[in-house]
Structure formats: C-alpha cells, structure tokens
Design a protein around this motif. Sequence first.
Motif, PDB file in Angstrom:
ATOM      1  N   VAL A 221      78.709 -50.656   0.238  1.00  0.00           N
ATOM      2  CA  VAL A 221      78.896 -49.334  -0.311  1.00  0.00           C
ATOM      3  C   VAL A 221      80.235 -48.838  -0.628  1.00  0.00           C
ATOM      4  O   VAL A 221      81.141 -49.261  -0.024  1.00  0.00           O
ATOM      5  CB  VAL A 221      78.106 -48.308   0.657  1.00  0.00           C
ATOM      6  CG1 VAL A 221      78.085 -47.015   0.149  1.00  0.00           C
ATOM      7  CG2 VAL A 221      76.669 -48.954   1.292  1.00  0.00           C
TER       8      VAL A 221
ATOM      9  N   GLN B  89      82.422 -45.865  -0.911  1.00  0.00           N
ATOM     10  CA  GLN B  89      82.724 -44.712  -0.288  1.00  0.00           C
ATOM     11  C   GLN B  89      83.920 -43.835  -1.244  1.00  0.00           C
ATOM     12  O   GLN B  89      84.860 -44.374  -0.981  1.00  0.00           O
ATOM     13  CB  GLN B  89      83.091 -44.638   1.115  1.00  0.00           C
ATOM     14  CG  GLN B  89      83.186 -43.585   1.933  1.00  0.00           C
ATOM     15  CD  GLN B  89      83.976 -43.560   3.218  1.00  0.00           C
ATOM     16  OE1 GLN B  89      85.073 -43.801   3.272  1.00  0.00           O
ATOM     17  NE2 GLN B  89      82.906 -43.611   4.378  1.00  0.00           N
TER      18      GLN B  89
ATOM     19  N   ARG C 143      76.231 -49.792   5.286  1.00  0.00           N
ATOM     20  CA  ARG C 143      75.264 -48.882   5.901  1.00  0.00           C
ATOM     21  C   ARG C 143      73.856 -49.406   5.862  1.00  0.00           C
ATOM     22  O   ARG C 143      73.729 -50.402   5.031  1.00  0.00           O
ATOM     23  CB  ARG C 143      75.488 -47.956   4.885  1.00  0.00           C
ATOM     24  CG  ARG C 143      76.586 -46.867   5.034  1.00  0.00           C
ATOM     25  CD  ARG C 143      76.922 -46.078   6.212  1.00  0.00           C
ATOM     26  NE  ARG C 143      78.054 -45.585   6.140  1.00  0.00           N
ATOM     27  CZ  ARG C 143      79.208 -45.656   6.542  1.00  0.00           C
ATOM     28  NH1 ARG C 143      79.388 -46.719   7.272  1.00  0.00           N
ATOM     29  NH2 ARG C 143      80.265 -44.817   6.560  1.00  0.00           N
TER      30      ARG C 143
ATOM     31  N   TRP D 121      66.275 -46.800  -1.621  1.00  0.00           N
ATOM     32  CA  TRP D 121      67.560 -46.230  -1.975  1.00  0.00           C
ATOM     33  C   TRP D 121      67.236 -44.751  -1.967  1.00  0.00           C
ATOM     34  O   TRP D 121      68.297 -43.952  -1.756  1.00  0.00           O
ATOM     35  CB  TRP D 121      68.327 -46.752  -3.025  1.00  0.00           C
ATOM     36  CG  TRP D 121      67.694 -46.785  -4.435  1.00  0.00           C
ATOM     37  CD1 TRP D 121      66.964 -47.920  -4.637  1.00  0.00           C
ATOM     38  CD2 TRP D 121      67.440 -45.751  -5.242  1.00  0.00           C
ATOM     39  NE1 TRP D 121      66.001 -47.493  -6.098  1.00  0.00           N
ATOM     40  CE2 TRP D 121      66.319 -46.386  -6.346  1.00  0.00           C
ATOM     41  CE3 TRP D 121      67.824 -44.409  -5.365  1.00  0.00           C
ATOM     42  CZ2 TRP D 121      66.135 -45.497  -7.365  1.00  0.00           C
ATOM     43  CZ3 TRP D 121      67.527 -43.878  -6.617  1.00  0.00           C
ATOM     44  CH2 TRP D 121      66.805 -44.341  -7.620  1.00  0.00           C
TER      45      TRP D 121
ATOM     46  N   SER E  91      68.005 -43.184   1.532  1.00  0.00           N
ATOM     47  CA  SER E  91      69.217 -43.592   2.086  1.00  0.00           C
ATOM     48  C   SER E  91      70.330 -42.683   2.638  1.00  0.00           C
ATOM     49  O   SER E  91      71.394 -43.138   3.146  1.00  0.00           O
ATOM     50  CB  SER E  91      69.735 -44.634   1.462  1.00  0.00           C
ATOM     51  OG  SER E  91      70.281 -44.534   0.109  1.00  0.00           O
ATOM     52  N   ASN E  92      70.205 -41.470   1.697  1.00  0.00           N
ATOM     53  CA  ASN E  92      71.404 -40.678   2.127  1.00  0.00           C
ATOM     54  C   ASN E  92      72.534 -40.990   1.118  1.00  0.00           C
ATOM     55  O   ASN E  92      73.715 -40.803   1.360  1.00  0.00           O
ATOM     56  CB  ASN E  92      71.937 -40.310   3.334  1.00  0.00           C
ATOM     57  CG  ASN E  92      70.666 -39.386   4.106  1.00  0.00           C
ATOM     58  OD1 ASN E  92      70.170 -38.563   3.490  1.00  0.00           O
ATOM     59  ND2 ASN E  92      70.530 -40.022   5.269  1.00  0.00           N
ATOM     60  N   LEU E  93      72.406 -42.039   0.112  1.00  0.00           N
ATOM     61  CA  LEU E  93      73.262 -42.700  -0.941  1.00  0.00           C
ATOM     62  C   LEU E  93      72.870 -42.664  -2.148  1.00  0.00           C
ATOM     63  O   LEU E  93      71.661 -42.299  -2.289  1.00  0.00           O
ATOM     64  CB  LEU E  93      73.301 -44.238  -0.247  1.00  0.00           C
ATOM     65  CG  LEU E  93      73.857 -44.650   1.000  1.00  0.00           C
ATOM     66  CD1 LEU E  93      73.675 -46.117   1.235  1.00  0.00           C
ATOM     67  CD2 LEU E  93      75.198 -43.987   1.496  1.00  0.00           C
TER      68      LEU E  93
ATOM     69  N   GLU F  46      78.411 -43.701  -1.286  1.00  0.00           N
ATOM     70  CA  GLU F  46      78.333 -42.582  -0.251  1.00  0.00           C
ATOM     71  C   GLU F  46      79.142 -41.551  -0.484  1.00  0.00           C
ATOM     72  O   GLU F  46      80.317 -41.617  -1.121  1.00  0.00           O
ATOM     73  CB  GLU F  46      78.916 -43.356   0.976  1.00  0.00           C
ATOM     74  CG  GLU F  46      78.578 -42.264   2.319  1.00  0.00           C
ATOM     75  CD  GLU F  46      78.929 -43.004   3.515  1.00  0.00           C
ATOM     76  OE1 GLU F  46      78.055 -42.959   4.298  1.00  0.00           O
ATOM     77  OE2 GLU F  46      79.897 -43.798   3.856  1.00  0.00           O
ATOM     78  N   TYR F  47      78.867 -40.511  -0.057  1.00  0.00           N
ATOM     79  CA  TYR F  47      79.421 -39.057  -0.362  1.00  0.00           C
ATOM     80  C   TYR F  47      79.573 -38.819  -1.810  1.00  0.00           C
ATOM     81  O   TYR F  47      80.445 -38.260  -2.298  1.00  0.00           O
ATOM     82  CB  TYR F  47      80.944 -39.049   0.231  1.00  0.00           C
ATOM     83  CG  TYR F  47      81.102 -39.352   1.726  1.00  0.00           C
ATOM     84  CD1 TYR F  47      79.900 -39.070   2.586  1.00  0.00           C
ATOM     85  CD2 TYR F  47      81.941 -40.053   2.211  1.00  0.00           C
ATOM     86  CE1 TYR F  47      79.912 -39.225   3.982  1.00  0.00           C
ATOM     87  CE2 TYR F  47      82.067 -40.315   3.619  1.00  0.00           C
ATOM     88  CZ  TYR F  47      81.281 -39.979   4.350  1.00  0.00           C
ATOM     89  OH  TYR F  47      81.198 -40.306   5.795  1.00  0.00           O
TER      90      TYR F  47
ATOM     91  N   LYS G   7      74.336 -35.103  -3.186  1.00  0.00           N
ATOM     92  CA  LYS G   7      73.492 -34.584  -2.018  1.00  0.00           C
ATOM     93  C   LYS G   7      72.165 -34.118  -2.674  1.00  0.00           C
ATOM     94  O   LYS G   7      71.347 -34.174  -1.483  1.00  0.00           O
ATOM     95  CB  LYS G   7      74.158 -33.711  -1.469  1.00  0.00           C
ATOM     96  CG  LYS G   7      75.821 -34.150  -0.830  1.00  0.00           C
ATOM     97  CD  LYS G   7      76.602 -33.113  -0.192  1.00  0.00           C
ATOM     98  CE  LYS G   7      77.887 -33.762   0.747  1.00  0.00           C
ATOM     99  NZ  LYS G   7      78.674 -34.287  -0.455  1.00  0.00           N
TER     100      LYS G   7
ATOM    101  N   THR H 200      70.155 -40.236  -7.274  1.00  0.00           N
ATOM    102  CA  THR H 200      69.449 -40.185  -6.025  1.00  0.00           C
ATOM    103  C   THR H 200      67.969 -40.269  -6.049  1.00  0.00           C
ATOM    104  O   THR H 200      67.196 -40.183  -5.259  1.00  0.00           O
ATOM    105  CB  THR H 200      69.677 -38.879  -5.341  1.00  0.00           C
ATOM    106  OG1 THR H 200      69.542 -37.551  -6.220  1.00  0.00           O
ATOM    107  CG2 THR H 200      71.338 -39.152  -4.898  1.00  0.00           C
TER     108      THR H 200
END
Length: 570
Positions: free
Chosen positions: A387, A389, A402, A413, A416-418, A439-440, A443, A464
């Motif tokens: 991932v 980040q 992750r 996915w 996956s919060n990704l 990642e990050y 949201k 997402t």
Amino acid sequence: MQIDLLIEEAFVFNVFIKTFEKKNIAIANEKFYFISEENLRYLQPKKKLNAQGKYIIPGFIDIHMHIESSMIPPSIFSGVALSYGVTTVVADSHEIANVFGLPGMEAFMQETTDLDIFYAIPSSVPSTTPKLETTGGFIGVNEINSLLNHPRVIALGEAMNFKGITDEPDSLIRKILKEVQEKKPLMPLEGHIPRVSGEILAKFMYAGLTADHTQQTPESILEKITKGIFLELQKKSITPENIQIVVDHNLYEHVAIITDDIMADDLLAGHLDNNIRLAVECGMPVEEAIYISTYTPARRMGFQDRGAIASGFLADFIIMDNLEKITIESVYKKGKCVHQKDTNITYPPTKPSFPAYFYDSIQCKPLTEADLHISVEGNLDSVICNVIQIQEIGTFTEHVQREVPVKNGRLDWENSNLSLILVMERYGKNGNIGYGLVEYALKEKGAVATTWAHDHHNLMIMGTSTEDILLAQHKVLDLNGGYVVSKRGRLSASCPLPIGGILSDETIYTLGNQLKEVRQAMIDLGYKNTNEIMSFSTLSLPVSPKLKITDFGMMDVHTHAHVPLIEVNQ
C-alpha cells in the motif's frame, strides 16, 4: 544624452552590500544608465517619477519552476508572473515534453511573452525509463543536441532517474549528462536529489549535478551545502527550522528561493513573492530574502545582465510601498511599467494557438466494472497488500502493508478503508493499467481522476467506490483531460485541461476558481495534505520517494523494483 525615465528619491536596494540607499535612477534604452544620490535632471528625462518613501528592488528571478504547474501556457502565465514581481524565470518544461516531446518544447518557446522565459532542457523524459512508465514524448541525446544551441536554453533541467544516475553508467541520463558536459561545460546542471546523503549524494555530484530543489531538513541543508550543492528552496522547505540553519550559518550565497510548482488556484494569491514573505516570516532578514530571490539565482544561472540595480543591467525592478510585507506597488520590465497594484492582469490579445492534435491527446478507453475486479487466487478470506501511504505534509509516501478482505474470489477494496488507484496509459501505445492501493487518502465514498499526473501524465483515478471511479474517469475523457471529483455518485467539481490534458487557455481567474473547487471537493472527501492537488498528482511520480505508481504498476523509487499489489510471500 537624453534618458527615458528618471526615478527620484527612492530607497534603492544595493544587492552588492545588501542595504537600501536613497538614490535617483536613470533609465535609458531598457537598461539602468546611472544610479546616484546626485540630481540627475540634467539628463533631460522624457518622464520623471517621484518615488519618495518607496522601496525599489530588482525584479524577482525564479530559476527552478514548471510553467505547466500553473496549468496555463507561457503567453498567459507571463502577465500573471509579472503582476507578482517576477521578471525572469528558468522553466523546466518537462511536463509538456512528456506529453508531446520536442514539439511540445518548441511550441512553448515560440510563444511571445513580456516575461523573460529561459529554459532548462528536460533531462528526464520519461523521469525513469520507457520500461517503467509510458509517455507521449521522449527526450534523448539527439533531442538534447537540437536544444543546446537555442539562445533561451541555459541549463539542464532536473535529473531525476535515481538508479540511472547512481548505479547505471550507461543509462540514458548518464549519456545526457556527459553530452551536455562536453558540449556546454559552463551550463548549470540541475538535480532532483531527495532524501540523499553520504556516498549516494557523492554519486549524484560525481555525475555532474550541482543543485537540488527537493524538500530539505536542517541536516540535509548543512550536508548538501557544505559538500558543494546549491540549494533552491521551495515552499515546503521554507520552515522556521530550515531558515534558522541558513541564518545561523550565513549560507545565503548558496541558496535561492524558487517556486517549483504553483497551482492555478494558489496563483490567484501570489507566486515567488509569497515564498519570499514566508522566508521573512520564518526569521530571514528581508534584505537577505530579497538577495536570494534576485542576485544569487542570477549568479547560479550565469546571468550577466540582471539580478541587481546597476548600470548596464536590464531595468527590471519592483517598486514597493511596504518593505517588510513585500507589498508590490508596480512592476517594471525593461524600463516600462507592466503592472500596477489593483489593476487587472495583462493577457494576450487572443487565446494561445497550438497544433490541433494538442487538443485531442487522450487516447484511453472508458473504464468498465470488470476493469475494477481484481481476482485473488485460492480460497482466501483476506490477503496482504502493498500500500502507498500518503503523508499530510509534502509529496513523499511510505510503503506499508495492510490486510485486505477477499469476497467471492475478488479483492474487496471497497470495504478495506483504503482507496483503489489506477494509472491508465493514455497515449494509445499499449493500453497498460497499473493498480495500487492508497492509505490516508479518501475517507468518503467518491473518486478523483486526472490527466495531470506527474510526470508521464497518464490518466490516474483513485476512489473508494466503483460507481464514483467510473463516473470520474468517464468525465475526464469527455473533457479531453483535466481534473474531476465525484462524491456518492454525483460529480462535485471539474477543471478542464484540454491542451495536452495538462493546460487550459482560460484566464487565471476562471481556471483558478475551477481548481479551487476541485481542491475543496477533495478535502470534502477527506483528503488531507498541505497541497492536495500536488500530493495526488505525484502519486504517479516514480522519482519522488518512496512508493509510487505508473501504468506498469507500483514501484520502489530507489531500486525501481516492481512492487506487486498482492504480496506473493504470504
């Protein structure tokens, strides 16, 4: 002798002793003729200007910047930059070169501008190799030689291929560096040297590179300068701790303030002048901040006719009514006023004209749901994924792993919060699609898509949800390039960039506000960074640490090793 303009009673900045002196300035034939405390009216000026109580400094010189980052062509950029006191730039136009190759560079250099635009030859097109990223154009040794003798080509642009510089003596970038050193031994060679020290730094210098503009720390400033590297400080390097190092060690001769990349919406509020103010706010004396924005950059690039208010130099200068705040009252280029405070920016009388194919450059298929189905072998409930980040400050990333759920044999996915990220080859060459996870980033349910993806400028989409990814990618295709944001199945912002997928011919007010809406829409999706646009757009830049993605997939920036989406050794 009769002069054209006499400016009287001004506080004039003398770069050679870094002080302001009350002087009168005589200007003739676009150059400073005589600067003196004496009454100069005997020179029979055609025009007089009383500047009592005003401060006059040389025009700002930005020696490391990319016009394409403003998302406007040179003819429009010219008036915008001049309005902020920038009278000379050295542009590394590797963005237009990545899209169109040498014809892109030539199209830029053919534009007429009041701003003096000199060019650094793009040394890294592509930034790595064609085996690692697909570009529309290519700059090799032959193209370098065709540009070397152009009168406005004065430097070699940032050399970025990390592995090619440090470990591959026969790489294209090493061949380019050798060719330039042999043909133009006095030409400055610019480097892209992030997070490099010790022997690796020595390898960059051994290859001939003498400057770095990437993000600095107090430690890197001391090491690089004491070893002989000239540092060009962009906004993210202008911090209180970095400025303190420059001040404490009196390093002014070895640094310059530059912009590198200024987005169209940020350009509504300033350019190099904002970075100079920031340096002052961070503790640099204003005289020194002016010095490293005028004279040291001029010296770095070998200019003999600008960077100071001195007899024989071009009459490029700024009149200010507040020194500490760098408040610009008017800007003069070659002795003529080109901008005054509270007046509109000067634009070319007609829109820029480029070849027709510049406006039809996105050769990319529309995505389907099937393109977003990532199969997982074996009867697994989850897999370990590599991932990207992102960070809240700057454009560097980290490589993390992750656990991601698997559903019906596919990577789940969306839960996956990704964020899923894709880079699609857009030049009609191979149809590559590179896949990754971030990642990050986002949201909320949504997606961001763009063709302004450094430096190859393929089509990049991150999202997402399937619905939003498809919506954003299709809209970018409809616009023939640009930036698009969608949220929960609805388009929330767009910024068309129809010229090569990276430029607009709109005014900076129109374009800037479009990009401002895109930026806010990204923030509304949860994207958090000091520069959301640049952070996202450089996720595809495989020379900026640490893990990035191209149309070939994810790769380690330092080793150029392919990094699979799903970790094979589980």
